[in-house]
Design an enzyme around this catalytic site. Structure first.
Site, PDB file in Angstrom:
ATOM      1  N   TYR A 129       0.817  -1.206   0.000  1.00 53.88           N
ATOM      2  CA  TYR A 129       0.000   0.000   0.000  1.00 53.88           C
ATOM      3  C   TYR A 129       0.856   1.264   0.000  1.00 53.88           C
ATOM      4  O   TYR A 129       1.961   1.294   0.540  1.00 53.88           O
ATOM      5  CB  TYR A 129      -0.920   0.039   1.215  1.00 53.88           C
ATOM      6  N   LEU A 147     -18.355  -0.953   0.024  1.00 53.94           N
ATOM      7  CA  LEU A 147     -19.222  -0.064  -0.745  1.00 53.94           C
ATOM      8  C   LEU A 147     -19.087  -0.309  -2.251  1.00 53.94           C
ATOM      9  O   LEU A 147     -19.577   0.464  -3.067  1.00 53.94           O
ATOM     10  CB  LEU A 147     -18.912   1.402  -0.430  1.00 53.94           C
ATOM     11  N   GLY A 149     -17.586   2.434  -4.271  1.00 51.77           N
ATOM     12  CA  GLY A 149     -18.377   3.658  -4.219  1.00 51.77           C
ATOM     13  C   GLY A 149     -19.776   3.518  -4.780  1.00 51.77           C
ATOM     14  O   GLY A 149     -20.595   4.430  -4.639  1.00 51.77           O
TER      15      GLY A 149
END
Length: 361
Positions: A53, A213, A216
């Site tokens: 990351y 999610l 998004g």
């Protein structure tokens, strides 16, 4: 904050997992430190990261940011259940990625150095490596455990039969094996219900949900920003699309910035998975955002709350870029989704059903 055991292990973790993928990429180090401070203030003790990351990718930038935060002291490390991952790398030289014993041991030492800690609470394989025998993988992980460098082992992006393979190989070595699986699982992507979730439940493996999610798509607000074709209609008497009403409510309730900043936020989501899937999912998303508006809750919070009600789920990973996004996610722990609401969500986003009945009999 509510807590649960991580799979069949004895360690207690928060039902919301702080994801750090944005740290060092979309989120500055100072802002990342503020988010981690707020996480502890809110009772979140479970942090997830990876050796790949941050930007530049695969140089451990995010781990360094977390390590710098730990180094400030005040019990930060002791209060954190720290999870990181092994598999990816820059790939510029043999054995600097994947899951050979050489790479596992080397990557662990590198992560420990960047994180400024002497142990990793949950060491996760970021992907299955089909070219390495399980005996080699477990021998390397067991050695790290015996050295006190790792406490628990988890997987990520494993199929159900990979989980079974890993656990059976661990049992032959009289090892604890996996205690968690980090899987893509959300309202819009429920394929894990076929094999992954049943395998995890059978082996006592907790499920950590990434992309809760769906890039998004479930966060609210996209319908109002995307072009509407003549085949799409507004709700009768509403005067505006249901998604637009839900977006306005979500922006008010979640504290997301208004105006140009809100447009930039939606624009980032609209440029990825959400933009790719919205055209074919528009009726679903319109129904979902209308459902959330009638419920009086932001779509993002409802999507997270749904996961918290799923059997076997430890918690969803929330990867905020800002404090406002982080604060909004906490609302999910306060939402009770009853039987009627769960049934309606199943109507909007049908699951695949159990295997093998989903495709056979």
């Amino acid at each position: 904050m509510h807590y649960t055991h991580l799979g069949r292990s004895g360690v207690s973790v928060s039902r919301i997992v702080l994801g750090t993928m944005n740290f060092g990429a979309a989120t500055s180090e100072d802002d990342a430190h503020q988010i981690m401070d707020r996480a502890h203030e809110s009772g979140i003790n479970f942090f997830d990261t990876s050796n790949t990351y941050g930007q530049p990718r695969a140089e451990g930038v995010t781990e360094q940011i977390i390590g710098n935060w730990f180094s400030a002291g005040r019990g930060r490390r002791d209060r954190t259940v720290l999870a990181t991952k092994v598999y990816g790398g820059k790939g510029e030289w043999p054995n600097d990625r994947y899951l050979s014993a050489v790479q596992i041991r080397r990557a662990c030492d590198d992560s420990l150095r960047r994180l400024r800690t002497d142990h990793i609470d949950l060491y996760q394989m970021h992907h299955v490596d089909r070219s390495v025998p399980w005996e080699e993988i477990w021998s390397a992980l067991d050695l790290l455990y015996s050295q006190g460098k790792i406490i628990y082992t988890g997987s990520s992006n494993f199929a159900g039969w990979h989980i079974a393979q890993a656990q059976e190989a661990a049992l032959r070595r009289h090892s604890l094996g996996l205690v968690s699986e980090q899987s893509l699982y959300n309202l819009a992507q429920r394929s894990a219900e076929l094999e992954v979730l049943p395998a995890c439940q059978a082996y006592g493996v907790g499920v950590i949900c990434w992309s809760p999610l769906h890039g998004g798509l479930l966060a609210g607000g996209l319908l109002a920003e995307m072009p509407v074709g003549p085949e799409h209609t507004t709700r009768p008497g509403a005067g505006q699309p249901a998604g637009q009403r839900a977006r306005q409510q979500a922006l008010q309730e979640t504290g997301q910035p208004a105006g140009r900043q809100a447009g930039q936020e939606i624009g980032r989501r609209a440029g990825g998975r959400a933009a790719e899937e919205l055209p074919r999912r528009r009726p679903q998303i319109e129904a979902y955002e209308a459902f959330c508006a009638d419920l009086g809750e932001a779509p993002a919070a409802v999507a997270l709350a749904w996961l918290l009600h799923r059997r076997g789920v430890t918690g969803p990973i929330v990867g905020p870029r800002t404090l406002n996004q982080f604060d909004a996610a906490l609302r999910a722990t306060e939402i009770t989704v009853g039987g009627k609401e769960l049934a309606r969500l199943d109507e909007i986003f049908p699951g695949p059903g159990p295997a093998p009945e989903a495709y056979a009999w």
